[in-house]
Scaffold this active site. Structure first.
Site, PDB file in Angstrom:
ATOM      1  N   ARG A   1       0.842  -1.193   0.000  1.00  0.00           N
ATOM      2  CA  ARG A   1       0.000   0.000   0.000  1.00  0.00           C
ATOM      3  C   ARG A   1       0.881   1.248   0.000  1.00  0.00           C
ATOM      4  O   ARG A   1       2.013   1.225   0.467  1.00  0.00           O
ATOM      5  CB  ARG A   1      -0.911   0.010   1.227  1.00  0.00           C
ATOM      6  CG  ARG A   1      -1.805  -1.229   1.363  1.00  0.00           C
ATOM      7  CD  ARG A   1      -2.586  -1.182   2.667  1.00  0.00           C
ATOM      8  NE  ARG A   1      -3.488  -2.318   2.810  1.00  0.00           N
ATOM      9  CZ  ARG A   1      -3.164  -3.459   3.419  1.00  0.00           C
ATOM     10  NH1 ARG A   1      -1.944  -3.598   3.960  1.00  0.00           N
ATOM     11  NH2 ARG A   1      -4.032  -4.453   3.519  1.00  0.00           N
TER      12      ARG A   1
ATOM     13  N   LYS B   1      -1.686  -2.827   8.076  1.00  0.00           N
ATOM     14  CA  LYS B   1      -2.851  -2.435   8.861  1.00  0.00           C
ATOM     15  C   LYS B   1      -2.861  -3.164  10.199  1.00  0.00           C
ATOM     16  O   LYS B   1      -2.485  -4.325  10.294  1.00  0.00           O
ATOM     17  CB  LYS B   1      -4.138  -2.747   8.090  1.00  0.00           C
ATOM     18  CG  LYS B   1      -4.370  -1.838   6.891  1.00  0.00           C
ATOM     19  CD  LYS B   1      -5.715  -2.128   6.247  1.00  0.00           C
ATOM     20  CE  LYS B   1      -6.010  -1.164   5.109  1.00  0.00           C
ATOM     21  NZ  LYS B   1      -7.335  -1.427   4.490  1.00  0.00           N
TER      22      LYS B   1
ATOM     23  N   HIS C   1      -2.933   2.469  -5.504  1.00  0.00           N
ATOM     24  CA  HIS C   1      -3.653   1.228  -5.226  1.00  0.00           C
ATOM     25  C   HIS C   1      -3.912   0.448  -6.506  1.00  0.00           C
ATOM     26  O   HIS C   1      -4.055  -0.777  -6.479  1.00  0.00           O
ATOM     27  CB  HIS C   1      -4.976   1.534  -4.520  1.00  0.00           C
ATOM     28  CG  HIS C   1      -5.321   0.544  -3.449  1.00  0.00           C
ATOM     29  ND1 HIS C   1      -4.568   0.382  -2.297  1.00  0.00           N
ATOM     30  CD2 HIS C   1      -6.329  -0.359  -3.356  1.00  0.00           C
ATOM     31  CE1 HIS C   1      -5.101  -0.552  -1.550  1.00  0.00           C
ATOM     32  NE2 HIS C   1      -6.164  -1.032  -2.175  1.00  0.00           N
TER      33      HIS C   1
ATOM     34  N   ARG D   1      -1.086  -1.753  -6.986  1.00  0.00           N
ATOM     35  CA  ARG D   1      -1.234  -2.900  -6.070  1.00  0.00           C
ATOM     36  C   ARG D   1      -2.190  -3.923  -6.667  1.00  0.00           C
ATOM     37  O   ARG D   1      -1.916  -5.128  -6.664  1.00  0.00           O
ATOM     38  CB  ARG D   1      -1.737  -2.389  -4.723  1.00  0.00           C
ATOM     39  CG  ARG D   1      -2.079  -3.460  -3.682  1.00  0.00           C
ATOM     40  CD  ARG D   1      -2.446  -2.757  -2.379  1.00  0.00           C
ATOM     41  NE  ARG D   1      -3.136  -3.597  -1.426  1.00  0.00           N
ATOM     42  CZ  ARG D   1      -2.550  -4.384  -0.535  1.00  0.00           C
ATOM     43  NH1 ARG D   1      -1.236  -4.477  -0.524  1.00  0.00           N
ATOM     44  NH2 ARG D   1      -3.248  -5.088   0.325  1.00  0.00           N
TER      45      ARG D   1
ATOM     46  N   HIS E   1      -3.482  -9.209   3.387  1.00  0.00           N
ATOM     47  CA  HIS E   1      -4.921  -9.274   3.612  1.00  0.00           C
ATOM     48  C   HIS E   1      -5.226 -10.141   4.826  1.00  0.00           C
ATOM     49  O   HIS E   1      -4.680 -11.241   4.962  1.00  0.00           O
ATOM     50  CB  HIS E   1      -5.624  -9.875   2.389  1.00  0.00           C
ATOM     51  CG  HIS E   1      -5.722  -8.940   1.229  1.00  0.00           C
ATOM     52  ND1 HIS E   1      -5.883  -9.375  -0.072  1.00  0.00           N
ATOM     53  CD2 HIS E   1      -5.676  -7.589   1.168  1.00  0.00           C
ATOM     54  CE1 HIS E   1      -5.935  -8.327  -0.877  1.00  0.00           C
ATOM     55  NE2 HIS E   1      -5.805  -7.245  -0.150  1.00  0.00           N
TER      56      HIS E   1
ATOM     57  N   TYR F   1      -9.266 -10.823  -6.810  1.00  0.00           N
ATOM     58  CA  TYR F   1      -8.353 -10.754  -7.943  1.00  0.00           C
ATOM     59  C   TYR F   1      -8.479 -11.960  -8.866  1.00  0.00           C
ATOM     60  O   TYR F   1      -8.073 -11.887 -10.022  1.00  0.00           O
ATOM     61  CB  TYR F   1      -6.917 -10.608  -7.436  1.00  0.00           C
ATOM     62  CG  TYR F   1      -6.724  -9.338  -6.657  1.00  0.00           C
ATOM     63  CD1 TYR F   1      -6.683  -8.115  -7.289  1.00  0.00           C
ATOM     64  CD2 TYR F   1      -6.619  -9.363  -5.273  1.00  0.00           C
ATOM     65  CE1 TYR F   1      -6.527  -6.942  -6.577  1.00  0.00           C
ATOM     66  CE2 TYR F   1      -6.474  -8.198  -4.548  1.00  0.00           C
ATOM     67  CZ  TYR F   1      -6.421  -6.990  -5.208  1.00  0.00           C
ATOM     68  OH  TYR F   1      -6.288  -5.837  -4.492  1.00  0.00           O
TER      69      TYR F   1
END
Length: 310
Positions: A159, A183, A254, A257, A280, A289
């Site tokens: 990110r 995150k 993004h 990404r 994730h 994806y």
């Protein structure tokens, strides 16, 4: 539209019921002002529709009327998200009317909920990614930095906030890995290819020293004044560099990404590994994806197969 405005417009039994429901929403349910405005706007649209077909009382609302109104919204091109919200608003309204004894049955419970569609992320092709990275003007400190930024974003799939948070010691250009704080403060190690490692080495050798100041600290990427590169500046770098290439869709960081994840899967990477690389928390997020790859395959099939249009 405010609760008071809805109350002022109450000129029929249905309008009065809507005004009373507006007061209920504002005082009893504690909805946010944004949600309150959205719900009231949705129901005011329903009230207007009812007026056009001659309905004036809440007892005249039935599932056929509600479905006809929603079908009209669909015909007008309303998004799935808007239709889902309007369905929720109607359900809340008819449920309130039923609890108040204003209608004998609640028609809202018979409405289906439109599934919210999830837009597939915009990605560039592998050829476009290669053209972008191979044509970046890497002269001068800013050019070296911009190339390293693009190579890392695409080469690792991290990110933009993770990229800007990198320190010099977070990169191992020999082992070609980067230590990333994602995150929730979760740390992970992601691999990078030779082009990304080489671009970072060139930046560290000939670019960063020219921009560094006493206040730069350990930040890997620096702005023109020597401070840590801000995500807003990184986004501008991506947009500007893509614009210089031409014939490449404009993407935010993004988007690079998304492209990295899609190309990994197209190259045969397994879903669990891609999940780890992207950081994730849920495999379900990464599965998006696979749909991107499937769409790309279908596009190739439509363009190349002699019987694809049959």
């Amino acid at each position: 539209m405010s609760v008071d405005e809805t109350s002022d417009e109450a000129a029929s039994p249905l309008g009065e019921a809507l005004a009373e429901f507006a007061r209920h929403l504002g005082a009893e349910r504690g909805l946010s002002p944004h949600t309150l405005r959205a719900y009231l706007g949705d129901l005011q649209d329903l009230s207007g529709y009812c007026a056009t077909i001659g309905l004036t009382g809440p007892q005249e609302l039935d599932v056929a009327v509600l479905r006809a109104w929603l079908a009209r919204q669909h015909a007008l091109g309303r998004s799935r998200a808007t239709l889902a919200r309007r369905t929720a608003a109607v359900r809340a309204f008819t449920g309130h009317l039923h609890r108040r004894g204003l209608i004998p049955d609640d028609p809202g419970v018979l409405l289906g909920t439109p599934k919210r569609g999830r837009d597939l992320p915009t990605v560039i092709t592998q050829e476009q990614a290669g053209r972008l990275l191979d044509t970046v003007d890497a002269t001068g400190p800013a050019g070296l930095r911009d190339l390293a930024v693009l190579e890392l974003l695409y080469g690792t799939g991290i990110r933009v906030s993770e990229l800007c948070g990198l320190d010099v010691d977070d990169l191992d250009t020999v082992r070609r890995t980067a230590r990333v704080l994602g995150k929730g403060g979760k740390e992970r190690t992601v691999p990078m290819g030779e082009p990304a490692a080489r671009a970072v080495q060139d930046w560290l050798r000939a670019g960063r020293p020219a921009l560094a100041t006493e206040d730069s600290g350990p930040a890997l990427f620096l702005g023109t004044r020597g401070g840590r590169l801000h995500p807003t500046s990184a986004r501008r770098i991506v947009h500007d560099r893509i614009a210089e290439v031409g014939d490449v869709p404009d993407l935010a960081p993004h988007g690079l990404r998304h492209s990295a994840a899609t190309h990994l899967l197209e190259g045969g990477a397994d879903l669990r590994s891609v999940q780890e690389i992207l950081g994730h928390a849920s495999l379900q997020t990464t599965q998006l994806y696979t749909h991107v790859s499937a769409e790309r395959l279908k596009q190739v099939h439509r363009q190349a197969h002699p019987r694809a249009a049959d």
